[in-house]
Each structure stands twice: as structure tokens, then as C-alpha cells.
Design an enzyme around this catalytic site. Structure first.
Site, PDB file in Angstrom:
ATOM      1  N   HIS A   1      -2.163  -2.645  -6.348  1.00 44.89           N
ATOM      2  CA  HIS A   1      -2.703  -2.391  -5.011  1.00 44.89           C
ATOM      3  C   HIS A   1      -4.220  -2.556  -4.989  1.00 44.89           C
ATOM      4  CE1 HIS A   1      -3.408   0.569  -1.492  1.00 44.89           C
ATOM      5  NE2 HIS A   1      -3.313  -0.667  -1.063  1.00 44.89           N
TER       6      HIS A   1
ATOM      7  N   ASN B   1      -3.855   6.139  -0.769  1.00 43.80           N
ATOM      8  CA  ASN B   1      -3.346   6.336   0.593  1.00 43.80           C
ATOM      9  C   ASN B   1      -2.724   7.711   0.787  1.00 43.80           C
ATOM     10  OD1 ASN B   1      -4.243   4.087   1.888  1.00 43.80           O
ATOM     11  ND2 ASN B   1      -2.480   2.845   1.319  1.00 43.80           N
TER      12      ASN B   1
ATOM     13  N   GLU C   1      -4.925  -0.058  -8.022  1.00 43.43           N
ATOM     14  CA  GLU C   1      -3.920   0.893  -8.498  1.00 43.43           C
ATOM     15  C   GLU C   1      -2.782   0.065  -9.108  1.00 43.43           C
ATOM     16  OE1 GLU C   1      -3.998   4.596  -5.351  1.00 43.43           O
ATOM     17  OE2 GLU C   1      -3.073   2.767  -4.641  1.00 43.43           O
TER      18      GLU C   1
ATOM     19  N   SER D   1       0.827  -1.206   0.000  1.00 45.41           N
ATOM     20  CA  SER D   1       0.000   0.000   0.000  1.00 45.41           C
ATOM     21  C   SER D   1       0.857   1.251   0.000  1.00 45.41           C
ATOM     22  CB  SER D   1      -0.951  -0.013   1.190  1.00 45.41           C
ATOM     23  OG  SER D   1      -0.238  -0.181   2.375  1.00 45.41           O
TER      24      SER D   1
END
Ligand code: CAA
Length: 285
Positions: free
Chosen positions: A141, A192, A153, A120
Site C-alpha cells: 500500500h 487508514n 505498508e 487501501s
């Protein structure tokens, strides 16, 4: 692009389990590896529970449930990865442990095989550099819970080739996901990078006594239409996991705004890691 039939998944935690399940549901053969047999057993039980729920809701036949589970093979060693066509690594977020797995995978997997990481936040460039095939290393991800969350992602490390990005995109799309491409390897990628400051501020609002955890969550759910409040989401993701991501951001960006709030550190020290330990911002027992 050579045909991808069998996907190797490393790590049978919540993310690895979800990835293995969705891959098997999409028709891929899956080899799932964990160092602990117990975790593989509980991973298979979780997959079966999720499939049973779909059968009960009339969305899946029992025959399809069995066929999906039959496509998942489990193992505690990596030797079988000599036979996989694509790898998704989903072990815990520790850069050295990930580098070590990438080195091993590089030794065992056929040279044309792409090694993707579900990290992540850790640098894909760093993981690529641990191998002799950095052009065939990328980030992929997924989001928790993997069977529900639509996004993947796909991250390009410094040396990742366009062919690798295209193949990872095709695999994610074959798994029914929508892909966004992260063109530059940067901490936290897209989601994130945007999420962590929100989570940090939510903890600070509680820490400063501005509002209770319940009201912070209520405010974000009803005022921003998020499905979960930020403190519920921290508990859901794991307080230790969020703490590690913030710590990494702080180090990488060198900006104190990313420093994990003291309250988060205290909860980690107290062993209140969120839902998985039964206690976090909330009690689940
Ligand atoms: N596995 C499979 N299916 C699941 C599931 C799981 N773990 N949890 C829930 N579901 C399914 C349910 O079966 C249900 O399916 P149907 O509607 O088809 O019957 C559906 O999801 C909704 O579940 P519920 O009604 O039980 O509960 P809910 O409506 O509150 O949804 C949720 C639960 C999907 C988790 C929702 O609260 C949500 O979307 N939360 C936000 C999740 C999120 O933001 N994830 C990203 C985390 S951050 C991250 O992952 C990045 C990182 O790197 C740190």
C-alpha cells in the site's frame, strides 16, 4: 529470490501512475496497463510533467528524464504480463473487480511471480484466495502522492509466505520507500485504520455546525502540525474513495462509529467528489 527487472502495474490512475513512475526512476522496466488508452496517455503526460519539474529544478538531467520514460511501456491488455517479474495492482477499490484481475493475472503470470495489491482496505486474504498462488499474494500500500510519500505498508494475507513479504519489502526499498509490515490482514491496515476515524470526526464537526471546514482544517494543520487538514485530505483523496473505505469499515467491524457521515453521502450523490471533479468541501475551479 529470482531477479526482478520488470514490474507490471495494473491501473493508470493517480496511484498506478505514481507507482509506475517511481519504479521506472528506480531503474525497473515497467509495463503499465489500463483498459482505457486515454488514461495511459494522460498517465504518461503526468509522469513527464513531474520529471520536467525535476529537470527545471536541476535535480535531473534531460537525458535521465528520457531514459526514465523509455523504461515505461503501456498496454491495454494483460497478455504482456507473461513477461513481468513482479506485479502491483492499483485499480479502483472494488472487491469484485480486484478479484477478477487477480484471477486473470494468476492465469497469465509465471507461477513464481508475486502479485501485490495497492488496495487501501480490501482483504489481501480474499484476493489471494482468488488465485492458485495465495502464498505469493500480498498487499503493498503506497500513499498519495506516491513520488513524495515515503511509506509503503506491506501486508501479509492469511496465506502469504515470509519469502513474499521479504521480496515485496526489497522491491519497495529499492523504490526508495520505508516499509512497515502489517502482520495480520485487517481492514485499513495501519494508516487508514487510524486515519478514517479522524476524517469521520472532522466531517461530523462540520455537520454539527461546530466549525466551518476552513477552521477545522486550520485547527488540525496548526494544532497538530498535519501538512493538510482532514477535509482538504478527503478532497485530495476523493470523497467517493473515503466514503467507500468508511462503508467497508462499517461492514467489516460492524460498528456504527465507522458509518460514513450523511454529509459525505450527500456530497457523493451531488457528484462533488473532491479535487478530481473540481468541487468537494472546497471549490477548485
Ligand atoms: N507528484 C509528485 N510530486 C508532487 C506532487 C505530485 N502529485 N504533489 C506535490 N509534489 C511535490 C512538489 O513538486 C514539491 O517538491 P519539492 O519540494 O521537491 O520541490 C513537494 O511535493 C511539495 O509540494 P508543494 O510545495 O506543491 O505543496 P505542499 O508542500 O503543500 O505539499 C503534499 C503537497 C506533498 C501533497 C502535502 O500537502 C502532503 O504531504 N499532504 C498530505 C498527503 C497525505 O496525507 N497523503 C496520504 C493520503 S491518504 C492515502 O493515500 C491513503 C489512502 O489509501 C486513502
Amino acid at each position: 529470490m529470482s531477479e526482478i527487472r520488470k514490474i507490471g502495474v495494473v491501473g493508470a490512475g493517480a496511484m498506478g501512475t505514481g507507482i509506475a513512475l517511481v519504479a521506472a526512476q528506480s531503474g525497473y522496466d515497467v509495463l503499465l496497463r489500463d483498459i482505457e488508452q486515454g488514461r495511459l496517455d494522460s498517465s504518461l503526460r503526468n509522469m513527464d510533467q513531474i520529471l520536467q519539474r525535476s529537470v527545471a529544478k536541476g535535480r535531473l538531467t534531460d537525458e535521465d528524464r528520457r531514459a526514465t520514460l523509455a523504461r515505461v511501456e503501456t498496454t491495454t491488455d494483460l497478455d504482456g504480463f507473461a513477461g513481468v517479474d513482479f506485479v502491483i495492482e492499483a485499480i479502483f477499490e472494488d472487491p469484485e473487480a480486484k478479484r477478477a484481475i487477480f484471477r486473470e493475472l494468476d492465469r497469465i503470470c509465471r507461477p513464481e511471480v508475486i502479485l501485490a495489491s495497492n488496495t487501501s482496505s480490501i482483504s489481501i486474504t480474499d484476493l489471494g484466495a482468488a488465485t492458485s498462488r495465495p502464498s505469493r499474494v500480498c498487499g503493498m500500500h503506497f500513499f498519495n502522492p506516491v513520488p513524495v510519500m515515503k511509506l509503503v505498508e506491506v501486508i501479509r494475507g492469511y496465506s502469504t509466505s515470509s519469502e513474499t513479504v521479504a521480496t515485496a519489502r526489497a522491491v519497495a526499498e529499492a523504490m526508495g520507500k520505508t516499509v512497515v509490515e502489517v502482520k495480520k490482514d485487517s481492514p485499513g491496515f495501519i494508516v487508514n485504520r487510524i486515519l478514517m476515524p479522524l476524517l469521520i470526526e472532522a466531517v461530523r464537526v462540520v455537520e454539527e455546525g461546530i466549525a466551518s471546514p476552513e477552521d477545522v482544517d486550520k485547527a488540525v494543520k496548526l494544532g497538530l502540525n498535519h501538512p493538510m487538514g482532514p477535509l482538504e485530505l478527503i478532497d485530495f483523496t476523493g470523497i467517493d474513495v473515503c466514503h467507500n473505505v468508511m462503508q467497508y469499515f462499517w461492514q467489516e467491524f460492524n460498528q456504527p462509529q465507522y458509518a460514513p457521515p450523511q454529509l459525505l453521502r450527500t456530497l457523493v450523490r451531488a457528484g462533488r467528489l473532491g479535487r478530481k471533479t473540481g468541487k468537494g468541501f472546497y471549490d477548485y475551479e
